[in-house]
Design a protein around this motif. Structure first.
Motif, PDB file in Angstrom:
ATOM      1  N   ILE A 140       6.493 -21.599 -32.344  1.00  0.00           N
ATOM      2  CA  ILE A 140       7.712 -21.203 -33.049  1.00  0.00           C
ATOM      3  C   ILE A 140       8.098 -19.821 -32.523  1.00  0.00           C
ATOM      4  O   ILE A 140       7.405 -18.833 -32.769  1.00  0.00           O
ATOM      5  N   PRO A 141       9.180 -19.739 -31.747  1.00  0.00           N
ATOM      6  CA  PRO A 141       9.511 -18.476 -31.088  1.00  0.00           C
ATOM      7  C   PRO A 141       9.843 -17.367 -32.076  1.00  0.00           C
ATOM      8  O   PRO A 141      10.333 -17.619 -33.180  1.00  0.00           O
ATOM      9  N   GLY A 142       9.575 -16.140 -31.651  1.00  0.00           N
ATOM     10  CA  GLY A 142       9.888 -14.979 -32.473  1.00  0.00           C
ATOM     11  C   GLY A 142      10.770 -14.013 -31.721  1.00  0.00           C
ATOM     12  O   GLY A 142      11.134 -14.234 -30.567  1.00  0.00           O
ATOM     13  N   ILE A 143      11.132 -12.934 -32.374  1.00  0.00           N
ATOM     14  CA  ILE A 143      11.905 -11.869 -31.753  1.00  0.00           C
ATOM     15  C   ILE A 143      10.927 -10.916 -31.078  1.00  0.00           C
ATOM     16  O   ILE A 143      10.070 -10.324 -31.734  1.00  0.00           O
ATOM     17  N   SER A 144      11.042 -10.791 -29.774  1.00  0.00           N
ATOM     18  CA  SER A 144      10.107  -9.958 -29.026  1.00  0.00           C
ATOM     19  C   SER A 144      10.476  -8.485 -29.158  1.00  0.00           C
ATOM     20  O   SER A 144      11.595  -8.118 -29.533  1.00  0.00           O
ATOM     21  N   SER A 145       9.533  -7.625 -28.792  1.00  0.00           N
ATOM     22  CA  SER A 145       9.818  -6.188 -28.792  1.00  0.00           C
ATOM     23  C   SER A 145      10.885  -5.843 -27.764  1.00  0.00           C
ATOM     24  O   SER A 145      11.580  -4.835 -27.905  1.00  0.00           O
TER      25      SER A 145
END
Length: 254
Positions: A140-145
């Motif tokens: 489940i993709p997330g918001i990367s730095s």
């Protein structure tokens, strides 16, 4: 069949959680936490707070185990990483085998984006290569730095018609300086390029209450970033920072 969810939890702000990630949280019955010790208890606490915030039915349990330490004394960096990944794979295999029942859904809450500079997918490949089957996994993709960094600095990630490179401090070179995002830089590799006509957009603890942002021409802010970074790391015991370097093009629009 056992199921594992690799959930990207963003760069530190609980509101970075996507709707898809919230739905995934509510499917899981077991949450696995690889604990790096007392220094990074902030990261463990944030994971628990996210569960409490978004899970509607608190009928879940948390299994917390020690994360093996990477041997930084190996002559070759890649050898140390390989050994570390092998040790972590053994830990994950035990968790799947002994802490997750058939038909249950377990989850790892992973900092940032599970497919960008995270080793969990490689660990699961190792687990399967070692013969442990009977489980499947979803990402489940997330918001990367990387995304959070440019959003907080209010800049576009790329210039018009230009590529973007993402690398580590260890691999940063002068050839990258047109437009490069640097992660996992423990030694301020940007300092080697203060004589270049380069802007830097730096951020630490992005999205959290401890967030620090510094931007400017590298020659002007290099010393400031090094000082602020050292002080922050001493104060908290750990630091996560990311930065973008971009060669200056006076008069050009991005």
């Amino acid at each position: 069949m056992k199921t594992l969810l690799l959930i990207g939890m963003g760069a530190g702000n609980p509101e970075h959680f996507t709707v898809q990630a919230i739905h995934a949280l509510n499917r899981a019955t077991v949450f696995f936490v690889l604990d790096k010790g007392s220094i990074t208890q902030d990261l463990v606490r944030l994971r628990l707070e996210i569960c409490q915030r978004y899970i509607r039915e608190p009928a879940y349990r948390v299994v917390q185990v020690s994360d093996p330490k990477r041997d930084s004394t190996t002559p070759r960096y890649t050898d140390g990483v390989e050994q570390w990944h092998a040790q972590r794979a053994e830990v994950v295999a035990r968790l799947i085998e002994h802490e997750l029942q058939d038909g249950e859904c377990g989850a790892f809450l992973l900092w940032g984006e599970p497919a960008l500079y995270d080793s969990t997918l490689r660990m699961l490949d190792r687990v399967r290569d070692q013969g442990l089957t009977g489980f499947d996994y979803e990402v489940i993709p997330g918001i990367s730095s990387v995304q959070a960094l440019v959003a907080r600095h209010r800049i576009a990630l790329n210039g018009i018609g230009q590529p973007i490179r993402i690398t580590t401090g260890r691999q940063l070179s002068a050839a990258d300086l047109d437009n490069v995002v640097v992660m996992l830089d423990a030694h301020c590799a940007f300092e080697a390029f203060v004589d270049q006509d380069v802007d830097i957009y730096w951020g630490a603890y992005i999205g959290t209450a401890d967030e620090i942002l510094i931007a400017g021409e590298l020659s002007d802010v290099c010393a400031q970033i090094k000082q602020v970074r050292a002080q922050a790391r001493l104060r908290k015991g750990w630091i996560m920072d990311t930065y973008l370097l971009r060669r200056r093009r006076r008069g050009a629009e991005n």
